[in-house]
Design a protein around this motif. Structure first.
Motif, short mmCIF file in Angstrom:
data_model
loop_
_atom_site.label_atom_id
_atom_site.label_comp_id
_atom_site.label_asym_id
_atom_site.label_seq_id
_atom_site.Cartn_x
_atom_site.Cartn_y
_atom_site.Cartn_z
N LEU B 95 1.26 -1.26 0.00
CA LEU B 95 -0.27 0.06 0.07
C LEU B 95 0.88 1.20 -0.01
O LEU B 95 0.86 2.33 -0.78
N GLY B 96 1.99 1.16 0.68
CA GLY B 96 2.98 2.06 0.65
C GLY B 96 3.24 2.53 -0.50
O GLY B 96 4.06 3.55 -1.29
N ALA B 97 4.06 1.35 -1.42
CA ALA B 97 4.71 1.69 -2.08
C ALA B 97 4.26 2.00 -3.41
O ALA B 97 4.04 2.99 -4.26
N TRP B 98 2.16 1.66 -3.48
CA TRP B 98 1.03 1.97 -4.20
C TRP B 98 1.28 3.47 -4.17
O TRP B 98 1.94 4.49 -5.02
N ALA B 99 1.05 4.16 -3.23
CA ALA B 99 1.37 6.18 -2.41
C ALA B 99 2.14 6.53 -3.13
O ALA B 99 2.53 7.94 -3.34
N LEU B 100 3.64 5.76 -2.53
CA LEU B 100 4.82 6.62 -2.79
C LEU B 100 5.01 6.78 -4.50
O LEU B 100 5.62 7.45 -4.99
#
Lengths: 222, 306
Positions: B95-100
């Motif tokens: 989820l964090g990777a997508w947000a980044l």
């Protein structure tokens, strides 16, 4: 059966060093069969440990250390000792410890796994007690215990010539599953996607217990 | 939502012959290492896998290094193995990777920890790669996690996976690839190919099963620069290197040139195989050769995409 192996003698010597009188408790069930902690091994160990000096040893061999029914003799003998050295699996060690207030119980074995005897002096792991058996899906070969990565949907890319990538003394569980399902004419099972596991039935759900009200003597409320 | 699509996905969909490579994060916290590797490959390849503690060697995280790679204008493919994280950690990190702003994801089992420098570590394998691909694809389709909770902001990764044409049992490996594709893998990168005849036979089966029509298949190659390099590669799990190629490296007057020639010969054969949508070039420890290989293989310049 539970498979175990004896700890190195140096380690045992070190852990029992503070005690003058040590009761060595063998166990007459699994560890007798796997030649790690039966009466024979206990007596040999007592002889070996006696060589090095001023400690006294006695040996007792309950049928099972994990069952209070068989521990009467142990309870009597342990009153003589400063410490107990249990040659049972981790269950036996803990069970004795619970009974011996104020007296240390030291493990003499490393408990290894639930497995079987393949050949003279050769045992292999078969089950991890995950609490939710899938062996009917996998041809009677356990992917949890016998695949190094506990894969449920086929082998990883490291399976080669029937062996596991970890080392070639390990059979690839998925090769075994494949061969077995092929022989059972159940290849269609290999096309099923097994969904993520509920590991709460395994150790991941915390220490487990089984209660059977149907065989309980008194009603228990928890 | 096509504007959310990665360059890699758009290129595959355009029918271009895609070229990807790899950036191996450093064994440390040195961002400069990642920037340097990314700069060297930016514009040369279409996207770079950023490995997740490859061969279980502890390195900077794939997601963090992927962000650094993208800061240098090179699109990243985040790798996520099932070895080190449970379903909570994997999904949380992604989820964090997508947000980044990371858009490509390669899901794999991960080499066993006994290969690396932390062989006393515990492994996880809460989910296997088939299960993880399905878990993520379902999330992306329905906006609901496997645990039943609704996601606030749903990722739309272009999800890929790996296949090893040289692993056993062959039929079961194909079944597993089919399961990965059914689970939602849209592209597949193969293990490094050395035995091209065997690979051609494997692709025949892939085509017979129709898998090349359900996912884009990239053929993996590894460039070796020395006899030692090819001998080390032989030790990697799942590698199958014909002795004749090792002998060529042993007898070569210029092993570096020989290594390049071997790869170019493989690429020529690969390009002719029906059902191959791209090339994945690995050059562990010899990354600077990748532009040379791309150029000499006639795969340069890379197509542009609007």
């Amino acid at each position: 059966m539970i498979i175990a192996s004896q700890k190195p003698i140096e380690e045992i010597r070190e852990t029992i060093k503070p005690y003058k009188k040590v009761l060595i408790a063998a166990c007459g069930t699994c560890v007798t069969v796997c030649l790690a902690g039966g009466e024979k091994e206990a007596k040999e160990l007592a002889d070996l440990l006696s060589l090095s000096g001023d400690q006294e040893f006695r040996v007792v061999t309950p049928k099972r250390q994990c069952d209070s029914e068989f521990l009467e003799e142990f309870d009597k003998d342990v009153s003589w000792a400063d410490a107990g050295l249990s040659l049972a699996c981790g269950v036996g060690v803990q069970y004795l410890a619970e009974r011996c207030t104020g007296k240390p119980i030291i493990p003499g074995l490393n408990t290894a796994f639930m497995g079987t005897n393949r050949d003279a002096g050769y045992w292999t792991e078969m089950c991890q007690g995950c609490g939710n058996c899938v062996l009917e899906k996998t041809g009677g070969v356990c992917p949890v215990a016998r695949c190094s990565k506990s894969h449920f949907n086929g082998p990883c890319g490291g399976s080669s010539k029937g062996k596991c990538e970890v080392n070639d003394s390990i059979d690839c569980a998925w090769q075994l599953i494949y061969d077995r399902l092929k022989s059972l004419n159940q290849m269609e099972r290999l096309f099923e996607t097994i969904p993520p596991r509920d590991w709460s039935t395994s150790r991941d759900g915390g220490p487990r217990k089984i209660r059977r009200p149907d065989v309980a003597i008194e009603e228990v409320t928890e | 939502m096509s504007e959310g699509k990665s360059r890699l996905q758009k290129l595959f969909e355009s029918g271009a012959f895609v070229v990807t490579g790899e950036v191996g994060p450093p064994m440390g916290a040195d961002a400069g290492h990642v920037y340097h590797a990314a700069e060297a490959l930016s514009g040369i390849i279409d996207a770079a896998n950023v490995t997740d503690n490859q061969t279980s060697i502890l390195r900077m995280s794939s997601i963090a290094a992927s962000l650094l790679v993208q800061q240098k204008g090179l699109e990243a493919v985040v790798q996520m193995t099932c070895r080190d994280r449970n379903r909570i950690a994997i999904q949380s990190d992604l989820l964090g990777a997508w947000a980044l702003g990371l858009r490509n994801l390669l899901v794999l089992s991960g080499d066993h920890q006994s290969f690396g420098n932390d062989r006393h570590a515990k492994n996880v394998y809460d989910v296997d790669s088939v299960q993880l691909i399905k878990m993520l694809s379902d999330l992306q389709r329905d906006g609901v996690f496997y645990n039943g909770k609704k996601a606030k902001g749903v990722p739309e990764f272009f999800i890929g996976t790996t296949a090893n044409p040289f692993a056993d049992p062959e039929e079961l490996q194909l079944i597993r690839l089919k399961k990965k594709i059914q689970a939602g893998a849209k592209f597949v990168q193969t293990q490094s190919i050395y035995d091209i005849d065997k690979f051609e036979e494997w692709m025949e089966k892939v085509r017979a099963w129709g898998l090349h029509q359900e996912a884009y298949i990239e053929a993996g190659v590894l460039v070796n620069k020395s006899l030692r390099s090819i001998e080390m590669t032989q030790k990697v799990p799942g590698m199958d290197i014909p002795d004749a190629l090792v002998e060529r490296m042993r007898n070569a007057e210029d092993p570096k040139e020989e290594g390049i020639r071997i790869v170019l010969e493989l690429i020529e054969r690969i390009k002719k195989i029906e059902g191959i949508s791209g090339l994945h070039i690995m050059a562990v420890g010899w990354e600077e050769i990748v532009p040379v290989v791309v150029e000499r293989a006639g795969l340069s310049p890379r197509p542009t995409i609007e």
